[in-house]
Structure formats: structure tokens, C-alpha cells
Write a protein that holds these residues in place. Structure first.
Motif, PDB file in Angstrom:
ATOM      1  N   SER A 145       0.810  -1.219   0.000  1.00  0.00           N
ATOM      2  CA  SER A 145       0.000   0.000   0.000  1.00  0.00           C
ATOM      3  C   SER A 145       0.843   1.270   0.000  1.00  0.00           C
ATOM      4  N   TYR A 146       2.158   1.126   0.017  1.00  0.00           N
ATOM      5  CA  TYR A 146       3.052   2.284   0.006  1.00  0.00           C
ATOM      6  C   TYR A 146       3.058   2.926  -1.380  1.00  0.00           C
ATOM      7  N   VAL A 147       2.861   4.261  -1.435  1.00  0.00           N
ATOM      8  CA  VAL A 147       2.840   4.977  -2.709  1.00  0.00           C
ATOM      9  C   VAL A 147       3.609   6.287  -2.567  1.00  0.00           C
ATOM     10  N   GLU A 148       4.517   6.550  -3.499  1.00  0.00           N
ATOM     11  CA  GLU A 148       5.199   7.844  -3.546  1.00  0.00           C
ATOM     12  C   GLU A 148       4.403   8.751  -4.475  1.00  0.00           C
ATOM     13  N   ASP A 149       3.427   9.458  -3.906  1.00  0.00           N
ATOM     14  CA  ASP A 149       2.520  10.272  -4.715  1.00  0.00           C
ATOM     15  C   ASP A 149       2.503  11.735  -4.287  1.00  0.00           C
ATOM     16  N   VAL A 150       3.540  12.171  -3.584  1.00  0.00           N
ATOM     17  CA  VAL A 150       3.657  13.580  -3.212  1.00  0.00           C
ATOM     18  C   VAL A 150       4.851  14.143  -3.971  1.00  0.00           C
ATOM     19  N   TYR A 151       4.581  15.057  -4.890  1.00  0.00           N
ATOM     20  CA  TYR A 151       5.620  15.525  -5.800  1.00  0.00           C
ATOM     21  C   TYR A 151       6.028  16.967  -5.505  1.00  0.00           C
ATOM     22  N   CYS A 152       7.094  17.375  -6.157  1.00  0.00           N
ATOM     23  CA  CYS A 152       7.568  18.747  -6.036  1.00  0.00           C
ATOM     24  C   CYS A 152       6.503  19.719  -6.533  1.00  0.00           C
ATOM     25  N   GLU A 153       6.600  20.945  -6.057  1.00  0.00           N
ATOM     26  CA  GLU A 153       5.732  22.036  -6.489  1.00  0.00           C
ATOM     27  C   GLU A 153       4.256  21.765  -6.191  1.00  0.00           C
ATOM     28  N   THR A 154       4.002  21.018  -5.117  1.00  0.00           N
ATOM     29  CA  THR A 154       2.642  20.863  -4.602  1.00  0.00           C
ATOM     30  C   THR A 154       2.575  21.588  -3.269  1.00  0.00           C
ATOM     31  N   SER A 155       1.351  21.844  -2.801  1.00  0.00           N
ATOM     32  CA  SER A 155       1.206  22.573  -1.537  1.00  0.00           C
ATOM     33  C   SER A 155       1.855  21.817  -0.390  1.00  0.00           C
ATOM     34  N   MET A 156       1.753  20.494  -0.431  1.00  0.00           N
ATOM     35  CA  MET A 156       2.375  19.687   0.619  1.00  0.00           C
ATOM     36  C   MET A 156       3.885  19.889   0.624  1.00  0.00           C
ATOM     37  N   CYS A 157       4.472  19.816  -0.563  1.00  0.00           N
ATOM     38  CA  CYS A 157       5.929  19.865  -0.660  1.00  0.00           C
ATOM     39  C   CYS A 157       6.471  21.274  -0.447  1.00  0.00           C
ATOM     40  N   ASP A 158       5.686  22.257  -0.867  1.00  0.00           N
ATOM     41  CA  ASP A 158       6.157  23.635  -0.773  1.00  0.00           C
ATOM     42  C   ASP A 158       6.038  24.216   0.631  1.00  0.00           C
ATOM     43  N   PHE A 159       5.342  23.484   1.506  1.00  0.00           N
ATOM     44  CA  PHE A 159       5.165  24.012   2.855  1.00  0.00           C
ATOM     45  C   PHE A 159       6.526  24.337   3.471  1.00  0.00           C
ATOM     46  N   MET A 160       6.713  25.555   3.873  1.00  0.00           N
ATOM     47  CA  MET A 160       8.053  26.060   4.181  1.00  0.00           C
ATOM     48  C   MET A 160       8.745  25.327   5.319  1.00  0.00           C
ATOM     49  N   THR A 161       7.995  24.827   6.293  1.00  0.00           N
ATOM     50  CA  THR A 161       8.648  24.177   7.421  1.00  0.00           C
ATOM     51  C   THR A 161       9.391  22.930   6.980  1.00  0.00           C
ATOM     52  N   LEU A 162       8.840  22.234   5.988  1.00  0.00           N
ATOM     53  CA  LEU A 162       9.486  21.015   5.510  1.00  0.00           C
ATOM     54  C   LEU A 162      10.627  21.308   4.546  1.00  0.00           C
ATOM     55  N   LYS A 163      10.653  22.528   4.006  1.00  0.00           N
ATOM     56  CA  LYS A 163      11.698  22.892   3.056  1.00  0.00           C
ATOM     57  C   LYS A 163      11.815  21.823   1.967  1.00  0.00           C
ATOM     58  N   GLY A 164      10.675  21.492   1.356  1.00  0.00           N
ATOM     59  CA  GLY A 164      10.629  20.423   0.370  1.00  0.00           C
ATOM     60  C   GLY A 164      11.531  20.693  -0.823  1.00  0.00           C
ATOM     61  N   THR A 165      12.214  19.675  -1.288  1.00  0.00           N
ATOM     62  CA  THR A 165      13.090  19.788  -2.453  1.00  0.00           C
ATOM     63  C   THR A 165      12.810  18.629  -3.392  1.00  0.00           C
ATOM     64  N   CYS A 166      13.198  18.785  -4.648  1.00  0.00           N
ATOM     65  CA  CYS A 166      12.969  17.735  -5.632  1.00  0.00           C
ATOM     66  C   CYS A 166      13.980  16.615  -5.457  1.00  0.00           C
ATOM     67  N   GLY A 167      13.477  15.403  -5.404  1.00  0.00           N
ATOM     68  CA  GLY A 167      14.343  14.253  -5.276  1.00  0.00           C
ATOM     69  C   GLY A 167      14.197  13.342  -6.479  1.00  0.00           C
ATOM     70  N   PHE A 168      14.484  12.082  -6.283  1.00  0.00           N
ATOM     71  CA  PHE A 168      14.396  11.088  -7.348  1.00  0.00           C
ATOM     72  C   PHE A 168      12.969  11.030  -7.896  1.00  0.00           C
TER      73      PHE A 168
END
Length: 443
Positions: A145-168
Motif C-alpha cells: 500500500s506504500y505509494v510515492e505520490d507527493v511531488y515537487c511544487e505541490t502545496s504539501m511539498c512547498d510548505f516552508m517548514t518542511l523545506k521540500g526539495t525535488c528528489g528522485f
């Protein structure tokens, strides 16, 4: 009467409330009562039967003081504008643990509950720092059931506290830097199942979580359950308009009814006060303190919130309640006046107040101390909320000084929250507290 009123409200809630939040995933909003395990409880994986009561109190206070120390660092950084936002690493001050299962097949985990953090994250695979966990390691590669479905440039990833960056493959990599330690990995989705005391379970079919590959300082736990109101938090993702919890007797290692309540709309009683958030943490405004029918001569302005100063933090990690020095001294003087010479004081220094004896027996007729919050919300504290057994022969006041230069606000600690059902409603931004028996929540 209060118990009957709560029963009626709890039964009617699913039919009376709707959510105004937008969920990241389709969610189920049924009410779930999750058991919280106190760190020193016999149900805790960290329980040590060789420790005495005195040892456990000392450990609780050490964790609490470590958390306060971290709070001081955060406040100092913010006031210096060195950082925009720093999360307090919750294990330093962890008092409550949450058991849950993650993945398919489900893997049992034990997470730290923290009202001041924002993300649910767990050790993923062979994590650096996760090898000491008492629970089995969650292997995301083995979960169907594991899914990598959170991508760059989404509200989740852009949330500043997480400092989201683009990965693989454009997945959302994150780094949560705490005062001590960090969680580093990527955001993904999984099936998460919570457990209740009565054995029932509540499953969230798709929850965004932190799949942590580097977890430093987790002290043997599987991860963290953050309850802050931010886009990546469990509370926000599930359209919950708040949450509630109930803390019972934390001195009793056999006590098993501490509870976290999620789903539906939190019950906000008439005895409620405005709540506000600062750096993802929950504050209310203390205005006055009374002992019995006597109001203490304290200038209310010392409690007032101005920028990052003042207000009272409602915390799940600090054991003691912290007050400004002037308020602490006035309270201490009045308590000493009430007790008089009936009990012998233990020499502990000016910042503590201890007496020989058993407070359950010797303070049976001690007057209630009331914390008066904004808009006439009164929290009546009994001796059990105010004192704790330090050793077999004496007890101490569970209130300490918050030094304005280092900790410029008050804190409502866990000792004072015992036997209260505390509800936080994000729609109305109000917090209420009702004295109940936590066992009732599992009926």
C-alpha cells in the motif's frame, strides 16, 4: 451531570457537524478514541520495573526540563530572527506514546505524541538512527500500500517548514531540523491504523507521512505523531476541525485510560477560552489566579501576549506548570500561608516548595486554586493537579518559574492537566477543559 451531557454530545456529533477543510485525500470522519501510553506506564515499551516511584518522577522531570531547554533555544532563535521556524524535537520531553500500525501487511509502531509538531513520520527501511526502536522496522519496500505520490511544487511539498526539495523522480524530499536531531527523508502515502483501548481499530486508507531515512535523536521510538495545525499534519489531512485528549493519573504506572480523540467536531464546553497559535503551538490567555475565594495580587499585564512574549502554552511534554516569577512567588506565599505550620517544609531552595507528608491525606481540605482565563473560563485545580509525590516522605508543588529573559510565556503542564478533557477547535479557535474520568471515553 457533566458526564451525561458529554455522552449526549458524543453520540450526536456525527449528525450535527460538517467539516470546512479541504482534505488531501478522501477521508473517513468517524470518531476514534486512541489510547495514549504514558512513557513510564507499565504498558510502555520503556517501562523499567526496577525503578522506584522517585526514579520515575526524576525521569519525567528530566524529560520535561530538556523540553523546556529546547523551548528556550527556539525562543532565542526567533527573537534573534536567526530562523523563521524551528520545530522542538519532541522526544526531549516525550511524555505520551501512540501505538499504531502502518502499511500492508500492517507493522506495529510506537510513536511520540507531540502537540507542537506538524508531521507524522516513521523510520523507513534500515534507517540511520532507527535501529534502537523496540518496534519492528517498517520496510516501505515490503508494503503493497506504500505509494510515492507527493511531488515537487505541490502545496504539501512547498510548505516552508518542511523545506521540500525535488528528489528522485520528482518526489518530495524533506528535512525537519529540530533543536536536537532531525528527520530526513521523503513524503509518501500509506495505510495507517490506530488502536483503541478496547481493541477496536480505525484505519486511514491513505495518509501522507514522512518516510524517514535519517532519524537522529528518536531515543528508541518509531517516529513522531505531530498534532499541529498545518497542511501536512494528520489533523489537517483528515479534515478534522480539531482534536481532544484526556490525561489521567500519570503517577500510577497501571493507569490505562489516557486518550487522544480524533474525528468529528471537538466538544467545546461553555467553559472555553480563545486559543491562538504561535510557531505551530497552542496558546491561551491566563488573566488571574485565585486560591479559594482570594484573588492573588498580580498585575494581569504580566500574562498578556505581545509578539512572542506572554500567553500560556498548552503543552503535552512539560510536566510542571510554569508561571512568571512574580506570579510564582505570590502563589507560593499564599500556599505557605494556607498550610501554615501544620506541615513541615522541606528545604529545597527559593524556586521550589515541598512538604513532608502525603498530599492525598494531608491536603484533603486544601482550597482549590483556579486559573482564570480570558472570557471567564475557569480551570479549578485540586491538590493532585498542583502537587506531586517526589519521594516516599514528601511532596512538592508542581509549579515552577518561567524566566522572562529565557522563557517569556507561561506553560500549562501535564500535572495540571490531569483529569481534564481538553478540546481544541480550529473552526472557532477555542480551547475548553472539562473535569472528567478518562475511563468514560472508552465506554
Amino acid at each position: 451531570m457533566v458526564k451525561l451531557f458529554l455522552v449526549v454530545l458524543l453520540l450526536l456529533q456525527p449528525y450535527l457537524t460538517t467539516s470546512n477543510f479541504t482534505s488531501y485525500h478522501e477521508t473517513k470522519k468517524s470518531r476514534v478514541v486512541i489510547k495514549m501510553i504514558h512513557y513510564e506506564s507499565i504498558k510502555s515499551p520503556f517501562y523499567n520495573p526496577k525503578l522506584t516511584h522517585e526514579d520515575r518522577v526524576r525521569k519525567m522531570n528530566q524529560r520535561s526540563e530538556a523540553r523546556i531547554s529546547d523551548l528556550m533555544v527556539v525562543v532565542s532563535n526567533v527573537l534573534k530572527k536567526d530562523v523563521v521556524e524551528v520545530q522542538i524535537y519532541p522526544v526531549y520531553g516525550a511524555q505520551f506514546l501512540i501505538p499504531l500500525k502502518i502499511g500492508t501487511p500492517p507493522v506495529a509502531q510506537i510513536l511520540i505524541m507531540d502537540t507542537g509538531s506538524i508531521l507524522l513520520w516513521v523510520h523507513c527501511g534500515f534507517t540511520i538512527g532507527g535501529e534502537a526502536s523496540p518496534a519492528p522496522l517498517y520496510q516501505n519496500a515490503d508494503s503493497s500500500s506504500y505509494v510515492e505520490d507527493v511531488y515537487c511544487e505541490t502545496s504539501m511539498c512547498d510548505f516552508m517548514t518542511l523545506k521540500g526539495t525535488c528528489g528522485f523522480s520528482r518526489r518530495c524530499d524533506y528535512t525537519l531540523n529540530y533543536v536536537k536531531g532531525k528527520s530526513q527523508g521523503h513524503l509518501a502515502s500509506e495505510v495507517v491504523t490506530f488502536q483503541s483501548k478496547n481493541g477496536s481499530e480505525e484505519t486511514i486508507k491513505r495518509l501522507v507521512f514522512g518516510c524517514s531515512s535519517i532519524s537522529l535523536g528518536a531515543d528508541g521510538c518509531s517516529g513522531v505523531l505531530g498534532l499541529g495545525q498545518r497542511p501536512v499534519s494528520l489533523v489537517s489531512q483528515q479534515n478534522y476541525t480539531g482534536f481532544s485528549y484526556c490525561i489521567g493519573n500519570i503517577s500510577d504506572v497501571n493507569y490505562d485510560s489516557n486518550a487522544l480523540v480524533l474525528g468529528d467536531k471537538p466538544i467545546i464546553e461553555k467553559n472555553s477560552t480563545p486559543m491562538f497559535m504561535v510557531l505551530g503551538k497552542y496558546y491561551i490567555n491566563l488573566e488571574r489566579i485565585s486560591v479559594g475565594n482570594k484573588f492573588l495580587d498580580i498585575d494581569p499585564s504580566i500574562f498578556k501576549r505581545i509578539d512572542y512574549n506572554g500567553g500560556m502554552l498548552v503543552d503535552s511534554g512539560a510536566t510542571s506548570t510554569y508561571l512568571p516569577e512574580i506570579a510564582f512567588k505570590k502563589l507560593k506565599e499564599e500556599i505557605k500561608s494556607v498550610i501554615g505550620t501544620t506541615l513541615k517544609e522541606v528545604a529545597k531552595g527559593p524556586e521550589q516548595l515541598c512538604y513532608y507528608g502525603d498530599f492525598n491525606h494531608d491536603l484533603q481540605h486544601f482550597p482549590k486554586i483556579t486559573l482564570h482565563f480570558a472570557e471567564n473560563a475557569d480551570m479549578e485545580l485540586t491538590a493532585e493537579n498542583l502537587f506531586h509525590k517526589a519521594r516516599n516522605d514528601h511532596f512538592c508543588l508542581s509549579v515552577k518559574i518561567s524566566e522572562r529573559e529565557k522563557l517569556p510565556f507561561s506553560i500549562l503542564g501535564v500535572w495540571s492537566q490531569q483529569y481534564f478533557y481538553i478540546s481544541l477547535d480550529f473552526d472557532s479557535m477555542r480551547l475548553s477543559f472539562t473535569r472528567i474520568d478518562c475511563d468514560f471515553l472508552f465506554d
